[in-house]
Design an enzyme around this catalytic site. Structure first.
Site, PDB file in Angstrom:
ATOM      1  N   LYS A 264       0.838  -1.210   0.000  1.00 37.53           N
ATOM      2  CA  LYS A 264       0.000   0.000   0.000  1.00 37.53           C
ATOM      3  C   LYS A 264       0.866   1.250   0.000  1.00 37.53           C
ATOM      4  CE  LYS A 264      -3.901  -1.793   2.763  1.00 37.53           C
ATOM      5  NZ  LYS A 264      -4.969  -1.683   1.776  1.00 37.53           N
ATOM      6  N   ARG A 338     -10.299 -11.396   1.928  1.00 40.15           N
ATOM      7  CA  ARG A 338     -11.195 -12.401   1.363  1.00 40.15           C
ATOM      8  C   ARG A 338     -10.561 -13.791   1.397  1.00 40.15           C
ATOM      9  NH1 ARG A 338     -11.535  -9.131  -4.156  1.00 40.15           N
ATOM     10  NH2 ARG A 338     -11.178  -7.513  -2.602  1.00 40.15           N
TER      11      ARG A 338
HETATM   12  N1  BES Z   1      -8.107  -3.781   4.460  1.00 41.73           N
HETATM   13  C1  BES Z   1      -8.330  -3.390   3.122  1.00 41.73           C
HETATM   14  C2  BES Z   1      -9.660  -2.667   2.947  1.00 41.73           C
HETATM   15  C3  BES Z   1      -9.728  -1.287   3.539  1.00 41.73           C
HETATM   16  C4  BES Z   1      -9.578  -0.203   2.729  1.00 41.73           C
HETATM   17  C5  BES Z   1     -10.003  -1.106   4.869  1.00 41.73           C
HETATM   18  C6  BES Z   1      -9.680   1.066   3.245  1.00 41.73           C
HETATM   19  C7  BES Z   1     -10.080   0.170   5.395  1.00 41.73           C
HETATM   20  C8  BES Z   1      -9.933   1.256   4.588  1.00 41.73           C
HETATM   21  C9  BES Z   1      -8.321  -4.597   2.196  1.00 41.73           C
HETATM   22  O1  BES Z   1      -7.548  -5.666   2.600  1.00 41.73           O
HETATM   23  C10 BES Z   1      -7.765  -4.124   0.883  1.00 41.73           C
HETATM   24  O2  BES Z   1      -6.644  -3.734   0.869  1.00 41.73           O
HETATM   25  N2  BES Z   1      -8.602  -4.146  -0.139  1.00 41.73           N
HETATM   26  C11 BES Z   1      -8.211  -3.718  -1.427  1.00 41.73           C
HETATM   27  C12 BES Z   1      -8.613  -4.807  -2.401  1.00 41.73           C
HETATM   28  C13 BES Z   1      -8.074  -4.664  -3.764  1.00 41.73           C
HETATM   29  C14 BES Z   1      -6.581  -4.854  -3.792  1.00 41.73           C
HETATM   30  C15 BES Z   1      -8.725  -5.697  -4.642  1.00 41.73           C
HETATM   31  C16 BES Z   1      -8.946  -2.428  -1.746  1.00 41.73           C
HETATM   32  O3  BES Z   1     -10.105  -2.293  -1.385  1.00 41.73           O
HETATM   33  O4  BES Z   1      -8.322  -1.532  -2.309  1.00 41.73           O
HETATM   34 ZN    ZN Z   2      -5.509  -5.508   1.997  1.00 39.16          ZN
END
Ligand code: BES
Ligand code: ZN
Ligand code: ZN
Length: 484
Positions: A264, A338
């Site tokens: 990230k 997931r």
């Molecule tokens: N933990 C994150 C989701 C999240 C995003 C929580 C913002 C709190 C605030 C999750 O694991 C994630 O990173 N999701 C990605 C998925 C994508 C890579 C398909 C997302 O939502 O960007």
């Molecule tokens: Zn994630």
């Protein structure tokens, strides 16, 4: 904190709090009630709006009175917010015993009033060495509250007890959400569950890394592989004698998510300590259900892991074999939630066979972009479940809004080389394709719902200067359980 109930009086109370709904004729109501305290201010409505969270302090010759606006909506969550706000704001000026005049308020709001008061004392200073608490009314042994009301004492005690038990569990799981990831690891969350199970009377079983390997939870193991500590699956069961339904809950417990190899950006990455808000909801719900001894057979699975980057980390393009036996092509290691949820869902479903299966997870940024902080996303193909969850959301203020879980979205998760893939590669409908992915691992469960809650589990509120945990889901699930 001690709560008492008694008819209206004022003996040794240092303050009388009068909550006021903003009805058409609240001015007349105010005039009448203030007369009971031998006080009269003409046109007080010019100074006090009764809007939610409005506060006026009045000094009469004999009393100190605080008016607290409850607004126009007769909703549980509004009551909690108003009381929480008052006690949060005033906690350093309050002293001794406080009277709260609730003769005019429906008695079934008493749990929410108690809940709000206690949450007002919630302390975010988890790691401060020099806590500013000398004047904090909540930490003073003499602080107690007397409700002026004619509710029968037994009934009132039941309501008070309920409000207190829920608040205690909410604050306990809010502490976990707000905790730093070096203090809340898969190990310490497992220990929290074991301790709570002992205290409150539910069974807890922890699958450690060796057991996860033996039972082949390939996804949870892959995600947790670069963690500083090993992943666990926490299993909890509460089975009362007169249980009616068997309900299964699964909560995402990533104690920190830096995205792994699909790393990230660093801005706001620190918020990712909250990636266990779903786990918090499930732990809190289990604890309250056991404390209140509800007639529900509740079975829960909470996969806990760190999603980090290191030489042991799983890779984009790795193919994982899940607990279900299905294979998954990893497109993005940041879509880790997931993966661990897939294993936990199948594990709970196969080994405990719940009649209703619900998962709750801080799963996608897509859900936050869609619904903001105001509501979690609800995805299900079961109409009855949708209705009960939606209504529970409205009633408790922990709101849900439905998105489709149609098969039209199936292509998003189809892979050329494995049974499914964990990301479509397209920045569209992310919340829905995540839901479609999870659905595969429920093995056609007929009463399954998925809740995606990052915007509501950890957010900006009036109670702190940055994002804090909300315990979203606990009151929602309790209300839901009373509907089935
Ligand atoms: N933990 C994150 C989701 C999240 C995003 C929580 C913002 C709190 C605030 C999750 O694991 C994630 O990173 N999701 C990605 C998925 C994508 C890579 C398909 C997302 O939502 O960007
Ligand atoms: Zn994630
Ligand atoms: Zn995550």
């Amino acid at each position: 904190m001690k709560f008492q109930i008694s008819p209206r009086k004022q003996e040794d109370e240092t303050l009388v709090l009068i909550p006021v709904f903003k009805t058409e004729d609240y001015a007349t109501f105010l005039k009448n009630i203030l007369e009971k305290y031998n006080f009269n201010i003409p046109n007080i409505e010019n100074d006090f709006s009764a809007d939610i969270k409005s506060i006026s302090i009045l000094y009469t010759p004999t009393h100190k009175i605080a008016l607290l606006g409850l607004g126009k909506k007769y909703e549980e969550n509004e009551i909690i917010r108003a009381f929480r706000f008052f006690f949060f704001k005033q906690k350093n000026t309050l002293q001794g015993k406080i009277g709260i005049d609730i003769e005019h308020i429906a008695e079934n709001f008493l749990p929410e009033i108690v809940n709000g008061i206690l949450l007002g004392g919630y302390d975010t200073q988890l790691y401060k060495t020099d806590k500013k608490q000398d004047k904090n009314w909540f930490l003073n042994n003499e602080s107690n509250i007397v409700f002026y009301s004619n509710i029968p004492t037994k009934t009132a005690e039941k309501y008070i007890d309920k409000g207190q038990k829920i608040a205690d569990s909410q604050m306990s799981v809010m502490d976990i959400v707000n905790a730093a990831p070096n203090f809340k690891t898969p190990k310490t969350i497992s220990e929290w569950a074991i301790q709570s199970g002992k205290t409150n009377g539910f069974e807890v079983r922890i699958l450690d890394k060796a057991q996860l390997e033996k039972e082949k939870l390939g996804c949870l193991l892959a995600v947790g592989n670069a963690g500083r500590v090993e992943p666990h699956l926490i299993l909890m069961e509460y089975k009362p004698k007169n249980a009616t339904k068997k309900v299964g809950l699964v909560g995402k417990g990533i104690t920190f998510d830096n995205g792994g190899v699909s790393i990230k950006a660093s801005t706001n990455m620190h918020f990712m300590k909250s990636d266990m808000g779903g786990a918090a909801a499930v732990l809190g719900t289990m604890e309250v259900v056991a404390k209140l001894q509800l007639d529900i057979h509740l079975v829960c699975a909470v996969p806990v892991a760190e999603n980090l980057l290191g030489s042991q980390a799983y890779l984009p393009s790795d193919v994982l074999t899940s607990y279900s036996g299905k294979t998954i092509e990893v497109i993005d290691t940041d879509a880790e939630g997931r993966l661990i949820m897939a294993d936990a869902l199948t594990y709970l479903n196969r080994n405990y066979q719940p009649e209703i299966l619900i998962d709750i997870a801080t799963l996608t940024g897509s859900s936050v972009r869609t619904l903001g902080y105001m509501a979690g996303a609800l995805l299900t193909n079961n109409e009855e479940l949708a209705e009960n969850l939606y209504k529970a959301g409205l009633k408790t203020g922990e709101k849900l809004w439905r998105l489709p879980l149609w098969d039209d979205y199936e292509d998003d998760i189809s892979s050329d080389i494995a049974d499914v893939r964990n990301y479509s590669g397209k920045d569209m409908a992310g919340c829905i394709s995540a839901g479609k992915f999870l659905e595969v691992f429920t093995e056609k469960h007929q009463a399954y719902a998925h809740l995606d809650i990052p915007g509501t589990a950890f957010k900006l509120t009036e109670f702190a200067s940055s994002h804090i945990g909300t315990a979203f889901g606990v009151r929602l699930f309790l209300d839901f359980l009373s509907r089935i």
